[in-house]
Structures are given as structure tokens and as C-alpha cells.
Design an enzyme around this catalytic site. Structure first.
Site, PDB file in Angstrom:
ATOM      1  N   ARG A 148      65.169 -62.988   4.366  1.00 55.64           N
ATOM      2  CA  ARG A 148      65.942 -64.061   5.007  1.00 55.64           C
ATOM      3  C   ARG A 148      67.026 -64.596   4.075  1.00 55.64           C
ATOM      4  O   ARG A 148      68.178 -64.757   4.486  1.00 55.64           O
ATOM      5  CB  ARG A 148      65.028 -65.195   5.462  1.00 55.64           C
TER       6      ARG A 148
ATOM      7  N   ASN B 219      61.635 -65.624  10.183  1.00 53.49           N
ATOM      8  CA  ASN B 219      60.455 -64.768  10.256  1.00 53.49           C
ATOM      9  C   ASN B 219      59.744 -65.016  11.580  1.00 53.49           C
ATOM     10  O   ASN B 219      59.727 -66.139  12.085  1.00 53.49           O
ATOM     11  CB  ASN B 219      59.482 -65.084   9.120  1.00 53.49           C
TER      12      ASN B 219
END
Length: 91
Positions: A20, A38
Site C-alpha cells: 500500500r 487491504n
């Protein structure tokens, strides 16, 4: 150059490997807008919009991700531009 938006999912070893944050770093470098997060099933979800060439460059980067990631699949679909400003990591 046209502004486009892509939304989709990246699967494989993509959690716990700075996926990320690395995606946000790449998006910031390319001056893109959107978000990444996520999912509970182990995938990463991403929405990105901006100039077409830059969005396509990030999409290509997502196929490999950061060094410790092992991407096994990626699904991206065109979406209407949403007018998002900035790129964030959603939690």
C-alpha cells in the site's frame, strides 16, 4: 491527454510487504489521485485516476509491486472519473 480511472484488485503476497505505501509513493510520483487498501481476503484493492499515461504506468507497476511482493493476479477495470483529489492509503 485524457483523464481516466481504473479500479481493481491485486492478489498474491501483497499484504505485509509495504504494498500500500509503495503504491501511494508511486501514485504521488506520477501525480495520480485515488486510494489503496487491504482486503480481508488477502488482496489489495486500488482505485486510481489521472492522466492516461500515468495511470497506465502505475497499472504496469502494480503487476510486480514492491520488491518483497509476489503478485499472482491483477484485475483492473475502467471506471468513470470520480474527481478524487490526492492519493491515500485507506485502513
Amino acid at each position: 491527454m485524457a483523464r481516466i480511472c481504473l479500479h481493481g484488485y491485486v492478489s498474491g503476497k501483497v499484504q505485509g510487504v509495504y504494498f500500500r505505501q509503495s503504491t501511494q509513493d508511486q501514485a504521488d510520483r506520477l501525480e495520480l489521485d485515488g486510494w489503496v487498501r487491504n482486503l480481508s481476503d488477502g488482496r489489495v484493492e486500488v482505485l486510481v485516476e489521472g492522466e492516461e499515461d500515468a495511470v497506465r504506468e502505475l497499472a504496469a507497476w502494480l503487476e510486480q509491486g514492491p520488491a518483497d511482493a509476489r503478485v499472482t493476479g491483477i484485475e483492473l477495470q475502467d471506471q468513470p472519473v470520480q474527481g478524487i483529489t490526492g492519493f491515500i492509503v485507506r485502513r
